[in-house]
Design an enzyme around this catalytic site. Structure first.
Site, PDB file in Angstrom:
ATOM      1  N   ASP A   1     118.958  72.167  86.576  1.00 22.99           N
ATOM      2  CA  ASP A   1     119.299  71.015  86.093  1.00 22.99           C
ATOM      3  C   ASP A   1     120.535  71.310  85.286  1.00 22.99           C
ATOM      4  O   ASP A   1     120.862  72.502  84.893  1.00 22.99           O
ATOM      5  CB  ASP A   1     118.236  70.429  85.203  1.00 22.99           C
TER       6      ASP A   1
ATOM      7  N   GLU B   1     126.252  70.671  85.515  1.00 22.67           N
ATOM      8  CA  GLU B   1     127.718  69.926  85.730  1.00 22.67           C
ATOM      9  C   GLU B   1     128.904  70.666  85.356  1.00 22.67           C
ATOM     10  O   GLU B   1     129.738  70.855  85.644  1.00 22.67           O
ATOM     11  CB  GLU B   1     127.868  68.664  85.117  1.00 22.67           C
TER      12      GLU B   1
ATOM     13  N   ASP C   1     119.595  61.202  87.239  1.00 19.52           N
ATOM     14  CA  ASP C   1     118.749  60.190  86.364  1.00 19.52           C
ATOM     15  C   ASP C   1     118.953  58.782  86.598  1.00 19.52           C
ATOM     16  O   ASP C   1     119.700  57.939  86.123  1.00 19.52           O
ATOM     17  CB  ASP C   1     119.152  60.452  85.194  1.00 19.52           C
TER      18      ASP C   1
HETATM   19  O1  MIG Z   1     118.781  65.690  79.401  1.00 16.33           O
HETATM   20  O2  MIG Z   1     114.944  68.557  81.992  1.00 16.33           O
HETATM   21  O3  MIG Z   1     118.103  64.893  85.376  1.00 16.33           O
HETATM   22  O4  MIG Z   1     115.446  65.463  85.924  1.00 16.33           O
HETATM   23  O5  MIG Z   1     113.584  65.770  83.586  1.00 16.33           O
HETATM   24  C1  MIG Z   1     117.921  65.677  80.305  1.00 16.33           C
HETATM   25  C2  MIG Z   1     114.751  66.910  81.400  1.00 16.33           C
HETATM   26  C3  MIG Z   1     117.601  66.817  81.118  1.00 16.33           C
HETATM   27  C4  MIG Z   1     117.768  65.752  83.013  1.00 16.33           C
HETATM   28  C5  MIG Z   1     117.169  65.755  84.675  1.00 16.33           C
HETATM   29  C6  MIG Z   1     115.986  65.222  84.551  1.00 16.33           C
HETATM   30  C7  MIG Z   1     114.993  66.228  83.678  1.00 16.33           C
HETATM   31  C8  MIG Z   1     115.522  66.034  82.416  1.00 16.33           C
HETATM   32  N1  MIG Z   1     116.938  66.717  82.383  1.00 16.33           N
END
Ligand code: MIG
Length: 801
Positions: free
Chosen positions: A405, A408, A483
């Site tokens: 996650d 980016e 998200d």
């Molecule tokens: O700033 O890890 O898209 O799937 O549950 C949020 C917590 C960080 C974003 C991800 C989401 C995940 C969440 N993450």
């Protein structure tokens, strides 16, 4: 964002006339009087690389996107010259390069223009950063349509849009919002039934304009790097995609369980909660193969650690979950907490693995653990180190998959939500700034993660999922769409994104079912799961701060709908696995938007909702509340309504009933759909019998395949697979089903149960491999037209009186 044409033209430089030409095997160089070189590389008869230098100077040739294993080679290459142009001819196309301005026009074998430069290549010098802003513009004939470009949450047909690629953490994004998490600078153009593709392999921020600024022009440009694009000729759209996917790489087969249903939430903890959730799935008999641990499993959000209060003995828990069929998947983010007592931090500091700012300080940013530094995944040594970090979690604890996650990369509380432009990257020895490395950062993280998980999961197969991706990421990882929000509009978006990702070479994608932000109604959840089981990646996920999102939180009726559809997905696993094999082997997109399914039917060019799952199952989600059905377009050909068995003629819009427990589904006539028994998880049951549902058609129209292997491990690569091809021939009073078998894998089952649907006659006699068999011996069920036959028959004759 509208740029004034005149203004934009100011400062633009254009190539002059050609003064020399040279050829070195598959590379052709055209040099102009003002120092531009156009280099063509003939990769295949229908795949040509176009590369432009200014000041007669190419950069070192390097790409993260291009796969080393893609097919290369052409059967014909001819270069001719006349007064006006050079003409390069391959077996598929001819390319005319104008001597006066180096403009390119590509023709097919019938002299139709497939793609033609408008202003062609031009550029602006970048005073701020050095190098060029490189640009390309092409003529857009009236009626041309545009598809592709990864995760854009907008109409499938991009005509009229301007989009940009810059990987961005876009919480609760909306329809038409751009850019999102992924950068896939590949599009497909289609005009008069002829499709071509363009892959602009440039990792800087890129822009694509499809007749938005000028009605008859499409253009694409980048803030740095080279004008470097690959042209793919179709004319079939699917061929364009398979050629693109061949060039940028195909995935390995995932373990079959990864195609099961996954349950996720931010976050399931402590261990007792995880057990409660997983037990409930078994109790309610909703199949499920994977359970996710989001960031709270870690000790203070430090990657590769466990919060021992929540999870005192991860190895025990993971193995207990596995005994019940649950594979544990954990999240791993790129931000490494600045903490001298933390081994990952210390190793990275000691080895100089973190990204640095232009003048030397580390790139510091706030993410979940607080202040963090970030590994430079574009450094091969860093990737190797990162891969090694998975030894314990995968090799010892037994976690089966990793979820990447925030790659980016996302940074909190700063403008732009990411690294500043000046951050330095290794870029595999091609040192550069973040402007160039940004869009590839997430893919390189997923790549390093994949290497690690693969190493320590061996001889089992790895499973990785990523949020950010650039072209080529499909070689390493699956992905989800980030998200989203629990709204009906987002259900529409999820459908588009999954289709668009499939067209963009990244089929193994799905959305957060039910929506990540906010809370869905039971009805929305039901409609979403009905769609989600037809996406290659199928996971419910939610942010958890708006209530629970397990199927049972919506009441009994929704539990039933969920169970029904997840069960259907498990029954269809051999079909889904075969689709995946076709994707992994040939690059065939797993989901086919209608335009991809039948590009010759203009009705399909602007459709968004309907798609074909694999090759033979037409799906169309219900996307609004209180629906009893919907109007949808059924593509040309004849189909069977999966639920009613009714035979329908395609090529028109029609009303289809669909109460809350129904999603419109149609099966192509002549299809033979394979099914496994319902299991609560992959491998729960021995597959005693393969079911085949054969849909009658008159004539010989369909070949259906069933690919099987051990469902994990690598024996398939040594030929230990089983590939069955069935062809269906229907006559007025007879059916012939032929089977051809490849591969040395012996499937567990001995028999197949064949159910004939839509049969226009009563069965009187059956021959297997030319021998008449007694109807009792094959357990003929005359009411349902079901027979049970030995699995390896080669020809089945089913005859009426
Ligand atoms: O700033 O890890 O898209 O799937 O549950 C949020 C917590 C960080 C974003 C991800 C989401 C995940 C969440 N993450």
């Amino acid at each position: 964002m509208i740029i004034n044409t005149e203004l934009e033209q100011k400062g633009n430089l254009f190539p002059g006339k050609i003064i020399s030409f040279s050829q070195n095997v598959d590379k052709l160089n055209f040099t102009t009087d003002n120092g531009v070189i156009l280099q063509l590389t003939i990769l295949r008869g229908s795949v040509i690389r176009f590369r432009y230098a200014t000041d007669t100077n190419f950069e070192k040739d390097f790409s993260y996107a291009i796969s080393e294993t893609g097919a290369r080679g052409y059967s014909m290459l001819k270069v001719e010259e006349n007064e006006k142009a050079y003409i390069i001819t391959t077996s598929k196309i001819s390319i005319h390069i104008s001597k006066v301005n180096i403009h390119v026009t590509i023709y097919d074998k019938d002299d139709n223009v497939v793609c033609k430069d408008d202003w062609g290549f031009h550029w602006e010098q970048s005073h701020q950063y050095g190098g060029n802003i490189v640009k390309m513009s092409k003529s857009a004939p009236q009626g041309e349509c545009y598809y592709g470009l990864g995760d854009k949450p907008m109409h499938l047909n991009l005509k009229g849009k301007r989009v940009e690629n810059w990987a961005t953490d876009q919480y609760a994004f909306g329809k038409d919002q751009d850019p999102l998490y992924k950068s896939v600078p590949f599009y497909i153009g289609m005009h008069e039934e002829r499709a071509y593709g363009i892959f602009f392999d440039n990792t800087f921020k890129t822009f694509f304009d499809f007749c938005h600024e000028r009605r008859n022009v499409t253009s694409f440009w980048a803030q740095g790097g080279e004008m470097n694009y690959y042209f793919f000729y179709g004319p079939d759209m699917q061929e364009v995609i398979t050629r693109y996917t061949d060039l940028t790489g195909k995935p390995e087969l995932p373990p079959l369980w990864a195609l099961g249903y996954h349950q996720c939430k931010w976050s399931y903890y402590p261990e007792s909660k995880v057990k409660e959730i997983t037990n409930k799935f078994r109790e309610l008999q909703i199949p499920c193969d994977a359970i996710y641990l989001d960031i709270d499993y870690m000790e203070g959000f430090r990657c590769f650690t466990w919060n021992k209060e929540y999870f005192p003995d991860p190895k025990r828990m993971v193995s207990e979950l596995l005994e019940k069929g649950f594979k544990t998947i954990v999240i791993i983010d790129p931000g490494i907490k600045i903490d001298n007592d933390y081994f990952v931090y210390k190793e990275a500091i000691n080895n100089d693995y973190f990204c640095k700012r232009a003048d030397g300080p580390y790139m510091r940013g706030k993410v979940w653990p607080g202040e963090c530094f970030f590994p430079d995944f574009t450094n091969p040594e860093v990737r190797e180190w990162w891969a090694g970090l998975f030894k314990e979690i995968i090799g010892e604890v037994g976690v089966k998959g990793v979820w990447n996650d925030m790659n980016e990369p996302a940074v909190m509380e700063v403008p732009g939500k990411t690294f500043p432009n000046d951050v330095r990257h290794d870029y595999d020895g091609n040192h550069c700034s973040h402007r160039k490395a940004h869009n590839i950062y997430g893919t390189q993280m997923a790549r390093a993660t994949y290497e690690g998980v693969k190493r320590f999961a061996y001889p089992k197969r790895p499973f990785i999922i990523t949020r950010s991706a650039y072209s080529g990421a499909q070689r390493y990882t699956s992905s989800w769409t980030g998200d989203n929000v629990a709204t009906w509009e987002h259900l529409w978006i999820a459908n588009i994104q999954a289709q668009r990702m499939s067209m963009s070479g990244m089929s193994f994608t799905g959305s957060d079912i039910g929506g990540f932000a906010e809370h869905p109604t039971g009805e929305l959840y039901a409609r979403w799961i009905q769609l989600g089981v037809f996406h290659p990646f199928c996971r419910t996920h939610s942010s958890g701060d708006h209530g629970n999102q397990e199927p049972w939180t919506f009441g009994e009726e929704i539990v039933e709908v969920t169970r029904k559809y997840v069960q259907l997905r498990y029954q269809l696993l051999p079909y889904l696995y075969t689709m995946f094999w076709e994707y992994a082997e040939f690059g065939i997109p797993m989901l086919k938007s209608l335009v991809l399914f039948d590009q010759k039917d203009p009705q399909t060019h602007y459709r968004t909702d309907e798609f074909v799952f694999g090759n033979q199952i037409l799906v169309c989600p219900i996307q609004e509340p209180n629906a009893k059905g919907r109007r949808m377009y059924i593509p040309r050909g004849n189909w069977y309504n999966y639920w009613t068995g009714n035979y329908v003629k395609g090529g028109m819009e029609q009303w289809v009933d669909a109460d809350l427990d129904t999603i419109p589904l149609f099966i192509k006539e002549g299809a033979i759909i394979p099914k496994y028994p319902i299991q609560q998880y992959v491998g729960e049951k021995k597959i005693e019998e393969l079911k085949l549902e054969a849909y009658y058609c008159l004539g010989n129209k369909e070949v259906s395949k069933v690919y099987e292997d051990a469902h994990d491990g690598y024996d398939y690569a040594k030929g230990r697979f089983s590939l069955r091809s069935f062809s269906f021939t229907g006559k007025e009073n007879e059916i012939i089903i032929q089977q051809h078998k490849d591969g040395s894998y012996i499937t567990e089952y001995e028999t197949m149960q064949i159910k004939l649907i839509g049969l226009p006659f009563k069965i009187h006699e059956i021959e297997i491999d030319n021998v008449v068999v007694s109807l009792e011996s094959i357990k003929f069920d005359s009411e349902n037209n079901i027979i049970i036959v030995p699995k390896d028959f080669t020809e089945l004759h089913i005859v009426s009186a």
